[in-house]
Design a protein around this motif. Structure first.
Motif, short mmCIF file in Angstrom:
data_model
loop_
_atom_site.label_atom_id
_atom_site.label_comp_id
_atom_site.label_asym_id
_atom_site.label_seq_id
_atom_site.Cartn_x
_atom_site.Cartn_y
_atom_site.Cartn_z
N ILE A 166 57.15 55.28 38.38
CA ILE A 166 58.16 55.59 37.88
C ILE A 166 59.18 54.84 38.08
CG2 ILE A 166 59.13 57.21 36.00
CD1 ILE A 166 56.65 58.06 35.65
N HIS A 167 59.81 55.45 39.81
CA HIS A 167 61.39 55.56 40.14
C HIS A 167 60.62 54.83 41.61
CE1 HIS A 167 64.34 55.75 42.44
NE2 HIS A 167 64.43 57.76 41.86
N PRO A 168 59.98 53.49 42.06
CA PRO A 168 59.83 52.92 42.87
C PRO A 168 60.94 53.07 44.66
CG PRO A 168 60.14 51.44 41.36
CD PRO A 168 60.71 52.82 40.96
N HIS A 169 61.74 53.53 43.68
CA HIS A 169 62.34 53.88 45.40
C HIS A 169 63.40 55.16 45.69
CE1 HIS A 169 63.43 49.62 44.82
NE2 HIS A 169 64.23 49.63 43.71
N HIS A 170 62.20 56.18 45.26
CA HIS A 170 62.26 57.68 45.22
C HIS A 170 61.91 57.79 47.09
CE1 HIS A 170 62.45 61.77 45.17
NE2 HIS A 170 62.42 62.24 44.46
N GLU A 171 63.25 58.35 47.62
CA GLU A 171 63.09 58.05 49.32
C GLU A 171 61.51 59.11 49.19
OE1 GLU A 171 64.79 59.26 53.14
OE2 GLU A 171 66.35 58.61 51.96
N ALA A 172 62.27 60.89 48.79
CA ALA A 172 61.04 61.49 49.25
C ALA A 172 60.03 61.52 48.94
CB ALA A 172 61.41 63.17 48.25
N ILE A 173 59.44 60.70 47.89
CA ILE A 173 57.57 60.27 47.46
C ILE A 173 57.29 58.75 48.50
CG2 ILE A 173 56.86 58.68 45.07
CD1 ILE A 173 59.13 59.55 43.46
N THR A 174 57.98 57.96 48.55
CA THR A 174 58.05 57.13 49.60
C THR A 174 57.72 57.61 50.67
OG1 THR A 174 59.47 55.31 48.62
CG2 THR A 174 58.60 54.93 50.63
N ASN A 175 57.97 58.78 51.53
CA ASN A 175 57.55 59.10 52.75
C ASN A 175 56.46 59.83 52.70
OD1 ASN A 175 59.76 58.30 53.66
ND2 ASN A 175 61.69 60.34 53.36
N LEU A 177 54.35 59.24 50.60
CA LEU A 177 52.74 58.09 50.58
C LEU A 177 52.33 57.95 51.36
CD1 LEU A 177 53.54 56.43 47.18
CD2 LEU A 177 51.97 57.59 47.77
N ASP A 178 53.61 57.85 52.39
CA ASP A 178 53.55 56.85 53.44
C ASP A 178 52.82 58.16 54.68
OD1 ASP A 178 55.15 54.81 53.37
OD2 ASP A 178 56.41 55.17 53.95
N ARG A 179 52.80 59.14 54.35
CA ARG A 179 52.69 60.70 54.99
C ARG A 179 51.14 60.59 55.07
NH1 ARG A 179 55.94 64.35 53.85
NH2 ARG A 179 54.34 65.04 51.69
N LEU A 180 50.89 60.53 53.89
CA LEU A 180 49.50 61.10 53.22
C LEU A 180 48.36 59.50 53.51
CD1 LEU A 180 50.00 62.97 50.27
CD2 LEU A 180 49.12 63.50 52.45
N MET A 181 48.99 58.49 53.72
CA MET A 181 48.29 57.49 53.61
C MET A 181 46.77 57.35 54.71
SD MET A 181 49.10 52.97 53.81
CE MET A 181 49.97 53.22 53.02
N THR A 182 47.03 57.47 55.73
CA THR A 182 46.03 57.22 56.51
C THR A 182 45.12 58.68 56.34
OG1 THR A 182 47.38 56.48 58.34
CG2 THR A 182 45.34 57.66 58.68
N ALA A 183 45.24 59.49 55.67
CA ALA A 183 44.83 61.08 55.01
C ALA A 183 43.48 60.42 53.78
CB ALA A 183 44.74 62.21 54.99
N VAL A 184 44.35 59.55 53.43
CA VAL A 184 43.24 59.50 52.15
C VAL A 184 43.13 57.08 51.61
CG1 VAL A 184 43.84 59.23 49.57
CG2 VAL A 184 44.64 60.77 50.83
#
Length: 189
Positions: A166-175, A177-184
């Protein structure tokens, strides 16, 4: 003197028309977009435009249509900002009691409950928020944060992806996703 004054009126009118027609029509169109239009524009926007669209959506979603309810929302948010969580919960409970279809009231009370460590009521209020406004990317993000709090990275990641759609430029959301990417998703070999 009368002749000079009429020439001045013509000059002012011509200047006004020149300025009016030189402003891009897109600015006027975006200011009058409804929620669906703002959301569509947000998903296709650049990062700078996303900030303006986000503000417009938040302003739209924060307006209950009632000055009394808007005052309760303001008092609840102000109490949260001051760290007066119990007072915030009281104001926001009054708001949700009197305006049960106002999604922002439920979202803000969820924030207050979360700050008080009352996670069950916070999740229930986030669910109610999303029932009323399924496009509230901040509520979806908050739900993802709750999943993270419960050590459920997969559901947190899924929630963050929905919010980012919905909001591709939301900084907290991007951060997040980056934080959890490896774990998931695991590590690439």
């Amino acid at each position: 003197m009368v002749v000079k004054f009429s020439k001045l009126k013509a000059i002012v009118a011509a200047t006004s028309l020149t300025v009016l027609f030189s402003v891009p029509l897109q600015v006027y169109a975006q200011e009058t977009l409804d929620e669906a239009g703002l959301l569509a524009a947000l998903s296709d926007s650049d990062p700078n435009e996303a900030i303006r669209l986000d503000r417009s959506l938040q302003a739209l979603w924060s307006s209950s249509g009632s000055p009394a309810m808007d005052l309760l929302l303001k008092r609840g948010k102000d109490a949260l900002d001051r760290g007066e969580t119990q007072m915030a919960i009281e104001h926001l409970t009054a708001l949700t009691d009197h305006a049960p279809k106002f999604a922002m009231g439920w979202y803000e009370r969820a924030r207050a409950y979360f700050n008080a460590g009352l996670y069950g009521p916070a999740v229930a209020d986030l669910e109610r928020t999303l029932m009323l406004n399924p496009n509230d990317y901040n509520a979806i993000f908050a739900l993802g944060a709750m999943f993270e709090q419960f050590n459920d990275p997969k559901n947190a990641y899924d929630a963050y992806q929905k919010a980012q759609a919905i909001h591709p430029h939301h900084e907290a959301i991007t951060n997040a996703l980056d934080r959890l990417m490896t774990a998931v998703e695991g590590r690439e070999l």
